[in-house]
Each structure stands twice: as C-alpha cells, then as structure tokens.
Design a protein around this motif. Structure first.
Motif, PDB file in Angstrom:
ATOM      1  N   GLU A  99       0.839  -1.194   0.000  1.00  0.00           N
ATOM      2  CA  GLU A  99       0.000   0.000   0.000  1.00  0.00           C
ATOM      3  C   GLU A  99       0.868   1.235   0.000  1.00  0.00           C
ATOM      4  O   GLU A  99       2.012   1.202   0.447  1.00  0.00           O
ATOM      5  CB  GLU A  99      -0.947   0.028   1.200  1.00  0.00           C
ATOM      6  CG  GLU A  99      -0.252   0.005   2.558  1.00  0.00           C
ATOM      7  CD  GLU A  99      -1.215  -0.150   3.718  1.00  0.00           C
ATOM      8  OE1 GLU A  99      -1.959  -1.142   3.748  1.00  0.00           O
ATOM      9  OE2 GLU A  99      -1.200   0.727   4.590  1.00  0.00           O
TER      10      GLU A  99
ATOM     11  N   ASN B 203       0.429   5.423   1.023  1.00  0.00           N
ATOM     12  CA  ASN B 203      -0.463   6.265   1.816  1.00  0.00           C
ATOM     13  C   ASN B 203       0.028   7.704   1.848  1.00  0.00           C
ATOM     14  O   ASN B 203       1.207   7.985   1.667  1.00  0.00           O
ATOM     15  CB  ASN B 203      -0.518   5.737   3.249  1.00  0.00           C
ATOM     16  CG  ASN B 203      -0.782   4.250   3.317  1.00  0.00           C
ATOM     17  OD1 ASN B 203      -1.751   3.760   2.756  1.00  0.00           O
ATOM     18  ND2 ASN B 203       0.105   3.522   3.993  1.00  0.00           N
TER      19      ASN B 203
ATOM     20  N   TYR C  19      -0.079  10.845   4.588  1.00  0.00           N
ATOM     21  CA  TYR C  19      -0.351  11.361   5.923  1.00  0.00           C
ATOM     22  C   TYR C  19      -0.103  12.867   5.902  1.00  0.00           C
ATOM     23  O   TYR C  19       0.575  13.389   5.012  1.00  0.00           O
ATOM     24  CB  TYR C  19       0.591  10.725   6.947  1.00  0.00           C
ATOM     25  CG  TYR C  19       0.287   9.300   7.315  1.00  0.00           C
ATOM     26  CD1 TYR C  19       0.596   8.255   6.451  1.00  0.00           C
ATOM     27  CD2 TYR C  19      -0.290   8.981   8.545  1.00  0.00           C
ATOM     28  CE1 TYR C  19       0.325   6.938   6.793  1.00  0.00           C
ATOM     29  CE2 TYR C  19      -0.556   7.670   8.900  1.00  0.00           C
ATOM     30  CZ  TYR C  19      -0.240   6.658   8.012  1.00  0.00           C
ATOM     31  OH  TYR C  19      -0.511   5.355   8.373  1.00  0.00           O
TER      32      TYR C  19
ATOM     33  N   LEU D  79      -3.559   9.982   9.099  1.00  0.00           N
ATOM     34  CA  LEU D  79      -3.723   9.374   7.783  1.00  0.00           C
ATOM     35  C   LEU D  79      -4.749  10.164   6.989  1.00  0.00           C
ATOM     36  O   LEU D  79      -5.852  10.423   7.465  1.00  0.00           O
ATOM     37  CB  LEU D  79      -4.190   7.923   7.916  1.00  0.00           C
ATOM     38  CG  LEU D  79      -4.499   7.198   6.620  1.00  0.00           C
ATOM     39  CD1 LEU D  79      -3.234   7.004   5.786  1.00  0.00           C
ATOM     40  CD2 LEU D  79      -5.148   5.849   6.903  1.00  0.00           C
TER      41      LEU D  79
ATOM     42  N   ARG E 132      -5.364   6.271   1.735  1.00  0.00           N
ATOM     43  CA  ARG E 132      -4.641   5.008   1.554  1.00  0.00           C
ATOM     44  C   ARG E 132      -5.011   4.410   0.206  1.00  0.00           C
ATOM     45  O   ARG E 132      -6.189   4.345  -0.144  1.00  0.00           O
ATOM     46  CB  ARG E 132      -4.971   4.052   2.681  1.00  0.00           C
ATOM     47  CG  ARG E 132      -4.471   2.633   2.488  1.00  0.00           C
ATOM     48  CD  ARG E 132      -4.617   1.842   3.764  1.00  0.00           C
ATOM     49  NE  ARG E 132      -3.643   2.282   4.758  1.00  0.00           N
ATOM     50  CZ  ARG E 132      -3.927   2.399   6.049  1.00  0.00           C
ATOM     51  NH1 ARG E 132      -5.128   2.133   6.499  1.00  0.00           N
ATOM     52  NH2 ARG E 132      -2.990   2.805   6.892  1.00  0.00           N
TER      53      ARG E 132
ATOM     54  N   ARG F 150      -4.371   0.798  -1.687  1.00  0.00           N
ATOM     55  CA  ARG F 150      -3.858  -0.557  -1.576  1.00  0.00           C
ATOM     56  C   ARG F 150      -3.536  -1.107  -2.964  1.00  0.00           C
ATOM     57  O   ARG F 150      -4.126  -0.684  -3.966  1.00  0.00           O
ATOM     58  CB  ARG F 150      -4.870  -1.437  -0.852  1.00  0.00           C
ATOM     59  CG  ARG F 150      -5.142  -0.988   0.583  1.00  0.00           C
ATOM     60  CD  ARG F 150      -6.193  -1.856   1.247  1.00  0.00           C
ATOM     61  NE  ARG F 150      -6.477  -1.440   2.612  1.00  0.00           N
ATOM     62  CZ  ARG F 150      -7.315  -0.455   2.921  1.00  0.00           C
ATOM     63  NH1 ARG F 150      -7.932   0.207   1.965  1.00  0.00           N
ATOM     64  NH2 ARG F 150      -7.517  -0.143   4.188  1.00  0.00           N
TER      65      ARG F 150
ATOM     66  N   THR G  26      -9.290   1.924  -1.776  1.00  0.00           N
ATOM     67  CA  THR G  26      -8.806   3.173  -1.179  1.00  0.00           C
ATOM     68  C   THR G  26      -9.566   3.479   0.108  1.00  0.00           C
ATOM     69  O   THR G  26     -10.695   3.012   0.309  1.00  0.00           O
ATOM     70  CB  THR G  26      -8.972   4.351  -2.143  1.00  0.00           C
ATOM     71  OG1 THR G  26     -10.357   4.454  -2.526  1.00  0.00           O
ATOM     72  CG2 THR G  26      -8.130   4.180  -3.404  1.00  0.00           C
TER      73      THR G  26
END
Length: 117
Positions: free
Chosen positions: A32, A34, A36, A46, A49, A51, A56
């Motif tokens: 994944e 991501n 932040y 977060l 995301r 994957r 998502t």
C-alpha cells in the motif's frame, strides 16, 4: 527503499494541488501507499490510503475533495486535492508498506501544503 514526494506549495482556499510520490530501490512489491499529514501543533494523521488491490480509504475530513491514485507498475501514488481549505495546511508525507526481505514501512521527506489567502 526511497520515497520521493513532490507537489506541495501555497494555494488559495478553494484551489487545487496535486501531490506525487515515487518509490525507488530494490523491493519485491508494495502492499500500500499512503498519504499522511501533520498540521502545526497536531499529530500526524492518515489522509488517504491506496492498496495494491485497488481499494482506497479516506479520512472523513477530506472525503469528496481528495482523490488518491496508485500505480502499481510505476510504484507511484498521487493525491489530487481539490476545494482546499485552510485546515488542510500541513506537511504531507508519503508512506509505503514495502516487501523486501521483510515487510517494512517507509517514509518520504514530506512536502508542505499551505492553504491561505
């Protein structure tokens, strides 16, 4: 494994920015990728995301305004941010869960997003 993020800057409220992050180095796969962010005086949170299977996840505060897109073949992830608000201001960090000889979490250097008139 290195993550290189780019695309931050200063934008007026209601404007848009696009952040990009690319992973490089030697690894088997990325589980994944991501995004932040850390606002001044606040903890890192977060934002979105992506994957490897395509699913998502978004923080409630940015749903409907931000879109995360991952490209497994290129090992990249983008974050399209629309209708930006002053509360979106912060340092945005790219993160990836990467399989090498083990599975580890890697971070990019952060890119500053400032939403202000």
């Amino acid at each position: 494994v290195q993550l290189q993020a780019s695309g931050g800057g200063l934008v007026q409220p209601g404007g848009s920015l696009r952040l990009s992050c690319a992973a490089s180095g030697s690894f088997f796969s990325i589980t994944e990728m991501n995004w932040y962010r850390q606002a001044p005086g606040k903890e890192r949170e977060l934002v979105a995301r992506s994957r490897s299977g395509g699913s998502t996840t978004y923080a409630d505060s940015i749903k409907g305004r931000f879109t995360v897109s991952g490209d497994n073949a290129k090992s990249t992830v983008t974050l399209q941010m629309n209708s930006l608000k002053p509360e979106d201001t912060g340092v945005y960090y790219c993160n990836a869960i990467v399989r090498t000889s083990y599975t580890g979490s890697y971070w990019g250097q952060g890119t500053l997003v400032t939403v202000s008139s």
